[in-house]
Motif scaffolding. Sequence first.
Motif, mmCIF file in Angstrom:
data_model
loop_
_atom_site.group_PDB
_atom_site.id
_atom_site.type_symbol
_atom_site.label_atom_id
_atom_site.label_comp_id
_atom_site.label_asym_id
_atom_site.label_seq_id
_atom_site.Cartn_x
_atom_site.Cartn_y
_atom_site.Cartn_z
ATOM 1 N N PHE B 72 40.139 52.086 36.899
ATOM 2 C CA PHE B 72 40.604 52.058 35.514
ATOM 3 C C PHE B 72 40.216 50.742 34.825
ATOM 4 O O PHE B 72 40.923 50.253 33.936
ATOM 5 C CB PHE B 72 42.136 52.237 35.485
ATOM 6 N N GLY B 73 39.079 50.178 35.221
ATOM 7 C CA GLY B 73 38.606 48.951 34.574
ATOM 8 C C GLY B 73 39.497 47.750 34.798
ATOM 9 O O GLY B 73 39.410 46.768 34.060
ATOM 10 N N ARG B 74 40.350 47.842 35.812
ATOM 11 C CA ARG B 74 41.272 46.723 36.061
ATOM 12 C C ARG B 74 40.849 45.859 37.239
ATOM 13 O O ARG B 74 41.519 44.896 37.570
ATOM 14 C CB ARG B 74 42.690 47.262 36.307
ATOM 15 N N ARG B 75 39.750 46.228 37.898
ATOM 16 C CA ARG B 75 39.285 45.423 39.023
ATOM 17 C C ARG B 75 38.132 44.541 38.551
ATOM 18 O O ARG B 75 37.252 44.999 37.812
ATOM 19 C CB ARG B 75 38.811 46.348 40.153
ATOM 20 N N ALA B 76 38.127 43.302 39.025
ATOM 21 C CA ALA B 76 37.038 42.402 38.644
ATOM 22 C C ALA B 76 35.727 42.917 39.225
ATOM 23 O O ALA B 76 35.658 43.249 40.402
ATOM 24 C CB ALA B 76 37.325 40.997 39.161
#
Lengths: 257, 257, 257, 257
Positions: B72-76
Amino acid sequence: MVAVSLNADLGESFGAWRMGDDAALLPLINSASLACGFHAGDPSIMVETVKLALAAGCSLGAHPGFPDLQGFGRRALRMSPREVEAIVAYQIGALAGTAALQGGRVTHVKPHGMLNTMASADADMAAAIANATRAVDRDMILVVLPSTELEKAGRAIGLRCAAEGYADRLYEADGTLASRTLPDAVHHDIATIREQALRMVLEREVIARGGVRLRLEVQTLCLHGDEPGAVESARLVREGLLKAGAELRTLPAMEFS
Amino acid sequence: MVAVSLNADLGESFGAWRMGDDAALLPLINSASLACGFHAGDPSIMVETVKLALAAGCSLGAHPGFPDLQGFGRRALRMSPREVEAIVAYQIGALAGTAALQGGRVTHVKPHGMLNTMASADADMAAAIANATRAVDRDMILVVLPSTELEKAGRAIGLRCAAEGYADRLYEADGTLASRTLPDAVHHDIATIREQALRMVLEREVIARGGVRLRLEVQTLCLHGDEPGAVESARLVREGLLKAGAELRTLPAMEFS
Amino acid sequence: MVAVSLNADLGESFGAWRMGDDAALLPLINSASLACGFHAGDPSIMVETVKLALAAGCSLGAHPGFPDLQGFGRRALRMSPREVEAIVAYQIGALAGTAALQGGRVTHVKPHGMLNTMASADADMAAAIANATRAVDRDMILVVLPSTELEKAGRAIGLRCAAEGYADRLYEADGTLASRTLPDAVHHDIATIREQALRMVLEREVIARGGVRLRLEVQTLCLHGDEPGAVESARLVREGLLKAGAELRTLPAMEFS
Amino acid sequence: MVAVSLNADLGESFGAWRMGDDAALLPLINSASLACGFHAGDPSIMVETVKLALAAGCSLGAHPGFPDLQGFGRRALRMSPREVEAIVAYQIGALAGTAALQGGRVTHVKPHGMLNTMASADADMAAAIANATRAVDRDMILVVLPSTELEKAGRAIGLRCAAEGYADRLYEADGTLASRTLPDAVHHDIATIREQALRMVLEREVIARGGVRLRLEVQTLCLHGDEPGAVESARLVREGLLKAGAELRTLPAMEFS
């Protein structure tokens, strides 16, 4: 005088994988159709290909396909017309976004692979593609296989349509392209490719399967860069056309009836 | 008089999976930031959300994220600035394409999740996002966390920047958002959310961790719709602001210094 | 007598895109590490590569990577140890499934690219990979860079670990591989590659950056097939080792201390 | 005495998106079919669902689908039998890998959505699925719609086949499931669902469209958890069967003719 736009499908690399020799092909063509990340291409490849295309003086087009990277957009995927409309608008816009990074503008749309094949025969899918194209920009040129549902759909809503011919594909007697699953669907002989290109542009006809002479009006010819010998055959086609006095133009510089 | 734009991140469903209650949230907000298919959203969801947003009178923004649907685009994800520039331009364009199907226009850009977090602190990523935004449309408004590298980068190239506040997130004393990995990072109490919203807009301050009073100028407040009670708290924030005499506007209708 | 297993990373094509010359490399190696669909490879490519590998008498290993096709698993992605455990178990199993179609068995695991780099230095990621490997099969051999956290983690839970050397990569004085972002990180000169291979296997040392002599015990050497000249240099390494009397074995046929 | 295995399709969440109420459904069923990351599910979801399923005493099965996350595996995708064989073996193996993390074993295979629909009618696709299943484990049970090409293909190569009935789907008079695109294809009334379940198990028949009485032998009933009221109706089906004296077993505990 006879004019034609030489186009090619470019930017079909993905990530670390290369496909085609875009740098070699670009100086030979007038209009570049770029993959938009669904069947091939990725945002970085798109930016890089836009840059090369603009440097070569080519006009830019979107080459939207089915969302099927593994199948390269060549496998039939049953999407509804609403879904098709959405993926086509998405992909044209995505290319426009990456083109903007280089000051480039998208001026044509040419559906890829199985999306093009299905839209040639299916009026609902054809309408979906035409609608999406016009919604993004009503001056957009739609590249179509001649006498298909896609051409009809484009003309019906007032889009300029550029009929496309293939120098290296065998035609059936009904004017459709022979299926790629057939062994002789793609010409590999350079002389045959050159001869088919010149005949299409200069005489407005093609010799279809079984020697049938077929009337065909095309504004644009598709050249390929992903087969061995492809760049060489593209060069021969280009030189043959120039020698015969044809004028080579970008798609937006063509005249449409 | 005090004006503010209420925004929310919408269109974060994907395929058969639903997230958030967009239909309930839209009548409460002024500006909608739509996922663009990389961390959430898909072309069909985008079309549908654009339609709802336009019907609700909201302005449209792109909410681009890392290409990491599962996370969900929350991991670097370590991308180069050139790669970031490309994915941001791609996503803004893609939304513009789908918005065009409904006659809509994209007027702001707000990076999502970890992309926003990294661009807040990393000048090169910030510049990449700002450049991509301006390249697509130099009138685009860039929504930024105040006093970040992204705000600096946006202002440096002449973009209008809308500083954004979060009514339901805990602030650290240095003005950054508390990390979501901390247990108290998100306010769940409706009264606390309402109180923080009003204080931000009317008094231009926020109470940060440990009770520190922090000066904060925001043009836009982000409301959420994906938690239980979120729509109810959004309604309370909206009503509180209206009762206090604040004017609610779309982002393009705001005035920027 | 000295024994070593020559391994290579194979099956790194994807869909219509080719990478490496697997067919040419396979007769030269003993153990094949196959991409499992996350950074490269797809189910069809995996089946095809398993077939080629078995025909060449090679043992089969999984080469799991980050779920980042566009970045070829070379970009850092911040996943939790639980997430890493899951993707590694998933990928090993997926290869075992496709291998079963040909009657093949997976006997080693070698993490790919940035996953390997991160697990070499991060004890939690290393433990996650080792746990996943043992959970699938406690007889599995874990291929590791020597003296890394991954080697420690593998040994700590009783896995046989095969220390791997690179004939074509520059080593730092601390025994790590020079980063691929550095210009001299990869040897391209065939004689240098051959010399480094022989020195590693026969003298159990390598000449690191700055001429530092480094002690290095390896059970397996990694050869590459995706650079021009790679197959030729692999052949030279193989012939050099055979001429020097080294015995070449599959990984399961090696002896582990 | 009558025995039946209650099964459900689980683990159909993806990343941040939830689908179905697996925790509520698991105590009611005997066999869990888990999505394997192609149409739904991801490695972390799979690990988590395996854990829940084992804790509930359920047997584990793979629920492989088309590689079409956005379409949830419900859109027709034209893949060759070789491609289908590869994706099925891949997905079974991938589930086996993640199950191994919890000491679990995969004992059945049930194709998902359009893959199941197509394999029911297409002998080549059916053979591909049956072959892949047997290659991974010849003791695997193949869950099939009765009297389909898939059942024939499974039996032809000696797989145990469990005929599956749907308590909440309308049957056509020829024994196929009514297409989901039809308005009455899915029963929503709890009493109807319960009644159809009991009739199938106890009387070995179903009332098809138009009131036609249809003979149907099933070893397993599929319950759903993703509709409102689904868990409640699953509970009623279970209680009805138990009250009527039916024995509920995991799939491997069933007897196959």
